[in-house]
Design an enzyme around this catalytic site. Structure first.
Site, mmCIF file in Angstrom:
data_model
loop_
_atom_site.group_PDB
_atom_site.id
_atom_site.type_symbol
_atom_site.label_atom_id
_atom_site.label_comp_id
_atom_site.label_asym_id
_atom_site.label_seq_id
_atom_site.Cartn_x
_atom_site.Cartn_y
_atom_site.Cartn_z
ATOM 1 N N ASN A 164 0.857 -1.177 0.000
ATOM 2 C CA ASN A 164 0.000 0.000 0.000
ATOM 3 C C ASN A 164 0.902 1.239 0.000
ATOM 4 O OD1 ASN A 164 -1.449 2.287 1.104
ATOM 5 N ND2 ASN A 164 -3.083 0.863 1.670
ATOM 6 N N LYS A 177 0.325 3.717 2.875
ATOM 7 C CA LYS A 177 0.871 3.247 4.160
ATOM 8 C C LYS A 177 2.391 3.366 4.183
ATOM 9 C CE LYS A 177 -2.383 -0.283 5.791
ATOM 10 N NZ LYS A 177 -2.483 -1.687 6.195
ATOM 11 N N ASP A 199 -1.625 -4.156 10.267
ATOM 12 C CA ASP A 199 -2.954 -4.368 9.717
ATOM 13 C C ASP A 199 -3.833 -3.370 10.434
ATOM 14 O OD1 ASP A 199 -4.793 -5.579 7.965
ATOM 15 O OD2 ASP A 199 -5.589 -6.794 9.585
ATOM 16 N N SER A 200 -4.618 -2.689 9.661
ATOM 17 C CA SER A 200 -5.437 -1.648 10.258
ATOM 18 C C SER A 200 -6.739 -1.535 9.502
ATOM 19 C CB SER A 200 -4.690 -0.309 10.238
ATOM 20 O OG SER A 200 -4.268 -0.002 8.928
ATOM 21 N N ASP A 223 -10.228 7.830 5.232
ATOM 22 C CA ASP A 223 -9.877 9.148 5.777
ATOM 23 C C ASP A 223 -10.897 10.241 5.440
ATOM 24 O OD1 ASP A 223 -7.592 8.227 7.055
ATOM 25 O OD2 ASP A 223 -6.218 8.872 5.473
ATOM 26 N N ARG A 228 -2.216 4.556 13.358
ATOM 27 C CA ARG A 228 -0.934 4.030 12.884
ATOM 28 C C ARG A 228 0.211 4.771 13.546
ATOM 29 N NH1 ARG A 228 -2.113 4.282 8.044
ATOM 30 N NH2 ARG A 228 -3.093 2.251 7.967
#
Length: 196
Positions: free
Chosen positions: A9, A12, A69-70, A155, A181
């Site tokens: 990602n 990320k 992981d979120s 977001d 995060r």
């Protein structure tokens, strides 16, 4: 010392690299190492998925590996989309479809029942060594229409507690200081500094 951030990602990776700026480690992404088979995310929790990704990366590369992981947990949806956040609409990483589906599911939910939290589990696996998992949470609410162009994922529809702006309307520095995060990575920082 090199450390691998095990993510494909791009959003990320940018966030994680920014948060680790100043740590005396060379930070690599998955594009910087030879490809290896990655197991699908089948864990029931964020921690299980983060650990599995970090273990795979450490075993394949021999490098200390960080994975996270979120996702978003929404009270009115009994904690969903949770670990399914990135593929909520059926196709992994389709942010627009995920947002549209979630907003549709919450259409008739009154504003006072639109509580949510971003949750992150971050794992560090050192080959032949320690495994560490830390957590971060960012609470807030879901608004009715997307706002802002910063960030990614959910977001644009998430307003953190104490804010009127969505996460996508915050600057990168503001988001890093408060986000799930950011909190998880700050908790992991002493373990990463110990590697250096």
């Amino acid at each position: 010392m090199k450390v691998l951030l095990a993510t494909r990602n791009a959003g990320k990776l940018v966030e994680l690299r920014r948060m680790l700026d100043g740590v005396p480690l060379e930070v690599l992404g998955l594009a910087d190492v030879p490809e290896f088979p990655e197991a699908p995310e089948t864990g029931a929790t964020f921690a299980e998925n983060a650990l599995a990704k970090a273990r795979d990366a450490a075993a394949a590369t021999g490098l200390p590996s960080v994975a996270d992981d979120s996702g978003l947990t929404v009270d009115a949806l009994n904690g969903m989309p949770g670990v399914l956040s990135a593929r909520w609409a059926g196709r992994h990483g389709d942010d627009a479809a995920n947002l549209e589906l979630l907003l549709g599911q919450l259409e008739d939910v009154p504003d006072e029942r639109r509580r949510a939290a971003f949750v992150c589990a971050a794992a560090l696996v050192v080959p032949g060594g320690a495994e560490t998992v830390v957590h971060g949470e960012w609470t807030g609410r879901i608004v009715r229409a997307p706002r802002g162009t910063n960030g990614f994922g959910y977001d644009p529809i998430f307003v953190p507690d104490g804010e009127e702006r969505t996460s996508a309307e915050l600057s990168a520095e503001e988001k890093d200081a408060a986000s799930h995060r950011g909190r998880a990575m700050r908790a992991l920082l002493p373990h990463l500094q110990a590697l250096a």
